[in-house]
Design an enzyme around this catalytic site. Structure first.
Site, PDB file in Angstrom:
ATOM      1  N   TYR A 114     -61.965  38.901  63.988  1.00 43.90           N
ATOM      2  CA  TYR A 114     -61.138  38.099  64.916  1.00 43.90           C
ATOM      3  C   TYR A 114     -60.063  37.343  64.143  1.00 43.90           C
ATOM      4  CZ  TYR A 114     -59.889  34.305  68.158  1.00 43.90           C
ATOM      5  OH  TYR A 114     -59.197  33.423  68.940  1.00 43.90           O
ATOM      6  N   ILE A 118     -68.495  24.810  75.169  1.00 43.98           N
ATOM      7  CA  ILE A 118     -68.521  23.777  76.215  1.00 43.98           C
ATOM      8  C   ILE A 118     -68.826  24.402  77.568  1.00 43.98           C
ATOM      9  CG2 ILE A 118     -67.061  22.151  77.512  1.00 43.98           C
ATOM     10  CD1 ILE A 118     -66.003  21.066  74.959  1.00 43.98           C
ATOM     11  N   ASP A 137     -54.072  47.549  79.753  1.00 42.20           N
ATOM     12  CA  ASP A 137     -54.556  47.149  78.436  1.00 42.20           C
ATOM     13  C   ASP A 137     -53.385  46.930  77.477  1.00 42.20           C
ATOM     14  OD1 ASP A 137     -55.943  47.202  75.850  1.00 42.20           O
ATOM     15  OD2 ASP A 137     -57.623  47.916  77.068  1.00 42.20           O
ATOM     16  N   PHE A 152     -58.972  32.388  81.121  1.00 42.65           N
ATOM     17  CA  PHE A 152     -59.091  30.920  81.159  1.00 42.65           C
ATOM     18  C   PHE A 152     -57.724  30.251  80.917  1.00 42.65           C
ATOM     19  CE2 PHE A 152     -60.196  27.529  77.807  1.00 42.65           C
ATOM     20  CZ  PHE A 152     -60.072  26.477  78.706  1.00 42.65           C
ATOM     21  N   SER A 191     -55.104  31.141  66.005  1.00 44.86           N
ATOM     22  CA  SER A 191     -56.375  30.408  66.015  1.00 44.86           C
ATOM     23  C   SER A 191     -56.642  29.677  64.708  1.00 44.86           C
ATOM     24  CB  SER A 191     -57.505  31.417  66.242  1.00 44.86           C
ATOM     25  OG  SER A 191     -58.749  30.836  65.938  1.00 44.86           O
ATOM     26  N   GLY A 243     -70.526  34.245  59.979  1.00 47.07           N
ATOM     27  CA  GLY A 243     -69.082  33.983  59.994  1.00 47.07           C
ATOM     28  C   GLY A 243     -68.705  32.711  60.726  1.00 47.07           C
ATOM     29  N   ASN A 275     -56.614  43.323  81.423  1.00 45.64           N
ATOM     30  CA  ASN A 275     -57.525  44.445  81.717  1.00 45.64           C
ATOM     31  C   ASN A 275     -58.808  43.968  82.406  1.00 45.64           C
ATOM     32  OD1 ASN A 275     -58.985  43.246  79.689  1.00 45.64           O
ATOM     33  ND2 ASN A 275     -59.055  45.037  78.343  1.00 45.64           N
ATOM     34  N   LEU A 276     -58.870  42.693  82.720  1.00 47.67           N
ATOM     35  CA  LEU A 276     -60.007  42.089  83.435  1.00 47.67           C
ATOM     36  C   LEU A 276     -61.328  42.264  82.689  1.00 47.67           C
ATOM     37  CD1 LEU A 276     -59.080  42.889  87.176  1.00 47.67           C
ATOM     38  CD2 LEU A 276     -58.593  40.836  85.831  1.00 47.67           C
TER      39      LEU A 276
HETATM   40  P1  NAD Z   1     -60.215  34.507  77.964  1.00 49.15           P
HETATM   41  O1  NAD Z   1     -61.203  35.533  77.580  1.00 49.15           O
HETATM   42  O2  NAD Z   1     -60.517  33.683  79.154  1.00 49.15           O
HETATM   43  O3  NAD Z   1     -58.781  35.153  78.165  1.00 49.15           O
HETATM   44  C1  NAD Z   1     -58.361  36.329  77.534  1.00 49.15           C
HETATM   45  C2  NAD Z   1     -57.825  37.272  78.606  1.00 49.15           C
HETATM   46  O4  NAD Z   1     -57.351  38.450  77.967  1.00 49.15           O
HETATM   47  C3  NAD Z   1     -58.911  37.707  79.598  1.00 49.15           C
HETATM   48  O5  NAD Z   1     -58.413  37.571  80.917  1.00 49.15           O
HETATM   49  C4  NAD Z   1     -59.172  39.168  79.254  1.00 49.15           C
HETATM   50  O6  NAD Z   1     -59.569  39.910  80.389  1.00 49.15           O
HETATM   51  C5  NAD Z   1     -57.825  39.583  78.706  1.00 49.15           C
HETATM   52  N1  NAD Z   1     -57.886  40.693  77.764  1.00 49.15           N
HETATM   53  C6  NAD Z   1     -58.745  40.859  76.724  1.00 49.15           C
HETATM   54  N2  NAD Z   1     -58.480  42.016  76.088  1.00 49.15           N
HETATM   55  C7  NAD Z   1     -57.442  42.584  76.730  1.00 49.15           C
HETATM   56  C8  NAD Z   1     -56.710  43.789  76.567  1.00 49.15           C
HETATM   57  N3  NAD Z   1     -57.024  44.652  75.593  1.00 49.15           N
HETATM   58  N4  NAD Z   1     -55.701  44.057  77.417  1.00 49.15           N
HETATM   59  C9  NAD Z   1     -55.376  43.208  78.418  1.00 49.15           C
HETATM   60  N5  NAD Z   1     -56.038  42.050  78.636  1.00 49.15           N
HETATM   61  C10 NAD Z   1     -57.054  41.749  77.806  1.00 49.15           C
HETATM   62  O7  NAD Z   1     -59.985  33.603  76.684  1.00 49.15           O
HETATM   63  P2  NAD Z   1     -59.053  32.317  76.466  1.00 49.15           P
HETATM   64  O8  NAD Z   1     -59.928  31.279  75.897  1.00 49.15           O
HETATM   65  O9  NAD Z   1     -58.253  32.038  77.670  1.00 49.15           O
HETATM   66  O10 NAD Z   1     -58.125  32.861  75.282  1.00 49.15           O
HETATM   67  C11 NAD Z   1     -56.732  33.116  75.445  1.00 49.15           C
HETATM   68  C12 NAD Z   1     -56.145  33.342  74.071  1.00 49.15           C
HETATM   69  O11 NAD Z   1     -56.255  32.165  73.291  1.00 49.15           O
HETATM   70  C13 NAD Z   1     -56.804  34.449  73.246  1.00 49.15           C
HETATM   71  O12 NAD Z   1     -55.809  35.121  72.519  1.00 49.15           O
HETATM   72  C14 NAD Z   1     -57.710  33.689  72.294  1.00 49.15           C
HETATM   73  O13 NAD Z   1     -57.967  34.407  71.104  1.00 49.15           O
HETATM   74  C15 NAD Z   1     -56.850  32.468  72.038  1.00 49.15           C
HETATM   75  N6  NAD Z   1     -57.601  31.311  71.566  1.00 49.15           N
HETATM   76  C16 NAD Z   1     -58.488  30.706  72.385  1.00 49.15           C
HETATM   77  C17 NAD Z   1     -59.160  29.571  71.930  1.00 49.15           C
HETATM   78  C18 NAD Z   1     -60.156  28.837  72.776  1.00 49.15           C
HETATM   79  O14 NAD Z   1     -60.731  27.865  72.277  1.00 49.15           O
HETATM   80  N7  NAD Z   1     -60.386  29.227  74.008  1.00 49.15           N
HETATM   81  C19 NAD Z   1     -58.904  29.078  70.647  1.00 49.15           C
HETATM   82  C20 NAD Z   1     -58.014  29.766  69.815  1.00 49.15           C
HETATM   83  C21 NAD Z   1     -57.330  30.869  70.306  1.00 49.15           C
HETATM   84  C1  UD1 Z   2     -63.467  29.224  69.390  1.00 47.07           C
HETATM   85  C2  UD1 Z   2     -62.861  30.267  70.314  1.00 47.07           C
HETATM   86  C3  UD1 Z   2     -62.005  31.199  69.516  1.00 47.07           C
HETATM   87  C4  UD1 Z   2     -60.995  30.368  68.742  1.00 47.07           C
HETATM   88  C5  UD1 Z   2     -61.652  29.304  67.864  1.00 47.07           C
HETATM   89  C6  UD1 Z   2     -60.604  28.375  67.233  1.00 47.07           C
HETATM   90  C7  UD1 Z   2     -64.055  31.035  72.312  1.00 47.07           C
HETATM   91  C8  UD1 Z   2     -65.158  31.855  72.862  1.00 47.07           C
HETATM   92  N1  UD1 Z   2     -63.932  31.032  70.982  1.00 47.07           N
HETATM   93  O1  UD1 Z   2     -64.327  29.850  68.423  1.00 47.07           O
HETATM   94  O2  UD1 Z   2     -61.312  32.086  70.393  1.00 47.07           O
HETATM   95  O3  UD1 Z   2     -60.156  31.184  67.992  1.00 47.07           O
HETATM   96  O4  UD1 Z   2     -62.469  28.495  68.711  1.00 47.07           O
HETATM   97  O5  UD1 Z   2     -61.213  27.287  66.619  1.00 47.07           O
HETATM   98  O6  UD1 Z   2     -63.317  30.414  73.043  1.00 47.07           O
HETATM   99  N2  UD1 Z   2     -72.547  27.626  69.797  1.00 47.07           N
HETATM  100  C9  UD1 Z   2     -73.841  27.233  70.006  1.00 47.07           C
HETATM  101  N3  UD1 Z   2     -74.468  27.629  71.150  1.00 47.07           N
HETATM  102  C10 UD1 Z   2     -73.856  28.397  72.095  1.00 47.07           C
HETATM  103  C11 UD1 Z   2     -72.521  28.807  71.872  1.00 47.07           C
HETATM  104  C12 UD1 Z   2     -71.895  28.392  70.699  1.00 47.07           C
HETATM  105  O7  UD1 Z   2     -74.431  26.546  69.175  1.00 47.07           O
HETATM  106  O8  UD1 Z   2     -74.479  28.728  73.125  1.00 47.07           O
HETATM  107  C13 UD1 Z   2     -71.872  27.163  68.562  1.00 47.07           C
HETATM  108  C14 UD1 Z   2     -71.252  28.267  67.730  1.00 47.07           C
HETATM  109  O9  UD1 Z   2     -72.186  28.847  66.855  1.00 47.07           O
HETATM  110  C15 UD1 Z   2     -70.165  27.468  66.989  1.00 47.07           C
HETATM  111  C16 UD1 Z   2     -69.744  26.412  68.012  1.00 47.07           C
HETATM  112  O10 UD1 Z   2     -70.805  26.327  68.963  1.00 47.07           O
HETATM  113  O11 UD1 Z   2     -70.715  26.816  65.864  1.00 47.07           O
HETATM  114  C17 UD1 Z   2     -68.459  26.774  68.740  1.00 47.07           C
HETATM  115  O12 UD1 Z   2     -68.598  28.109  69.211  1.00 47.07           O
HETATM  116  P1  UD1 Z   2     -67.537  28.783  70.201  1.00 47.07           P
HETATM  117  O13 UD1 Z   2     -67.292  27.936  71.379  1.00 47.07           O
HETATM  118  O14 UD1 Z   2     -67.972  30.188  70.405  1.00 47.07           O
HETATM  119  O15 UD1 Z   2     -66.178  28.662  69.391  1.00 47.07           O
HETATM  120  P2  UD1 Z   2     -65.635  29.086  67.956  1.00 47.07           P
HETATM  121  O16 UD1 Z   2     -66.510  30.080  67.282  1.00 47.07           O
HETATM  122  O17 UD1 Z   2     -65.301  27.808  67.270  1.00 47.07           O
END
Ligand code: NAD
Ligand code: UD1
Length: 310
Positions: A145, A190, A56, A13, A120, A274, A34-35
């Protein structure tokens, strides 16, 4: 001058938006993914400046080869789901911690300095108690995590002091936008809620729906990550990325309902183990260290995610 950047997790993403931004600036990009969650279709099919390595980050040799010859690294590869780490701490540790250590070692080996790292808000656990959380708030990782992200920060800081690495560490709060994959129950809330609302399928809320998050649109994040990559003098401390705004899941559902003119059935279930209750960023350090992007408000971000005009 055109440079070569490694983006780990670049098929995911956030990563794929980062790749687009770097390619648009005329740079060359190497993606290591690693998809497991990402998808090749998130990336352009035929850009000669894009190299794709399916591999990976837990594989040290593969990481070393991917880092070699790069000017800087954007390290985003990780299992992003907090819940996945609760269910499978051993395997997620390989991606979320060992992967970072491999990046550090490979950068040391190939004398690459700058790395943008996705940490995070999860590192604070529940210590915010509903108030805006600043970076000095005590850390309280409640899940594997969060522990892996915090340990990654500590190791990046060690390599900074010992080996001259230049980590730009961002503690993302909740990022949302197009290409966030809704297909797993562990996906970002979302992406799941909007997809289910679109398809008229029932929505599950874990807990009472009063938990809050500080939602941040992906395009705004990408502006900041690029600054972290290109700035002359990187801030050595980790920086929160959020708007200092708390939106409850109930408010989120209301906003989604307004866009669709209604919502499917909503069921309230047990909270997740958690799960953080309230998460809201104090962003003073972010404002001092970086130029703030123009805010994409939640509703506008939802519109863009859903491809709605205006
Ligand atoms: P995402 O799952 O879309 O992207 C993560 C990517 O990493 C994926 O393409 C997955 O295939 C790849 N991946 C996972 N494990 C791997 C491995 N062992 N080797 C190689 N590739 C691997 O998630 P995202 O939301 O785009 O998250 C990107 C980064 O941001 C992550 O480090 C996540 O922890 C961090 N982050 C995301 C959020 C959020 O709200 N989305 C918040 C805080 C931190
Ligand atoms: C998210 C990110 C994490 C990041 C963190 C930083 C993802 C998947 N997770 O975690 O990588 O480090 O923000 O703040 O991007 N929920 C529901 N119904 C659902 C799914 C979720 O109620 O179907 C609730 C969850 O229990 C949680 C909230 O929505 O209370 C947010 O969940 P989620 O989007 O998974 O994010 P975080 O756990 O905050």
């Amino acid at each position: 001058m055109s440079k070569l950047f490694l983006v780990t997790g670049g098929a995911g993403f956030i990563g794929s938006h980062m790749v687009d931004a770097l390619l648009a600036k005329g740079h060359a990009v190497r993606v290591l993914d690693n998809l497991s969650m990402g998808n090749r279709s998130n990336l352009p099919a035929d850009n000669p400046r894009l190299q794709f390595i399916e591999g990976d980050v837990a594989d040290a040799a593969c990481v070393s080869a991917a880092v070699e010859g790069c000017d800087a690294v954007v390290h985003l590869a990780a299992v992003a789901s907090v819940q996945a780490s609760v269910d499978d701490p051993v395997s997620t540790h390989q991606s979320n911690f060992v992967g970072t250590l491999n990046i550090c070692e490979a950068m040391r080996e190939h004398r690459v300095k700058r790395v943008v790292f996705a940490s995070s808000a999860a590192v604070y656990g529940n210590n915010g108690a509903g108030q805006p959380i600043d970076e000095n708030t005590a850390k309280s990782p409640l899940t594997p995590y969060a522990s892996d992200k915090l340990s990654s920060e500590y190791y990046l800081d060690f390599y900074r002091r010992q080996h001259g690495l230049e980590p730009a560490v961002f503690r993302f709060f909740n990022i949302f936008g197009p290409r966030q994959d809704p297909s797993s129950p562990y996906s970002g809330v979302i992406s799941i809620f909007t997809q289910r609302a679109q398809q008229g399928l029932p929505i599950s809320v874990f807990g009472d729906g009063e938990q809050t998050r500080d939602f941040f649109f992906v395009a705004d994040l990408i502006e900041l990550l690029q600054q972290g990559l290109f700035t002359e003098q990187v801030v050595s401390d980790a920086v929160n990325v959020g708007w200092n705004q708390a939106t409850s899941l109930k408010q989120l559902l209301e906003a989604i309902g307004e866009l669709f003119g209604g919502l499917p059935a909503v069921t309230y279930l047990e909270p997740r183990a958690g799960d953080i209750r309230h998460s809201r960023a104090n962003n003073d350090r972010l404002k001092q260290a970086y130029r703030m992007p123009q805010e994409t408000p939640l509703k506008e971000g939802l519109r863009q995610l859903l491809g709605l005009a205006g």
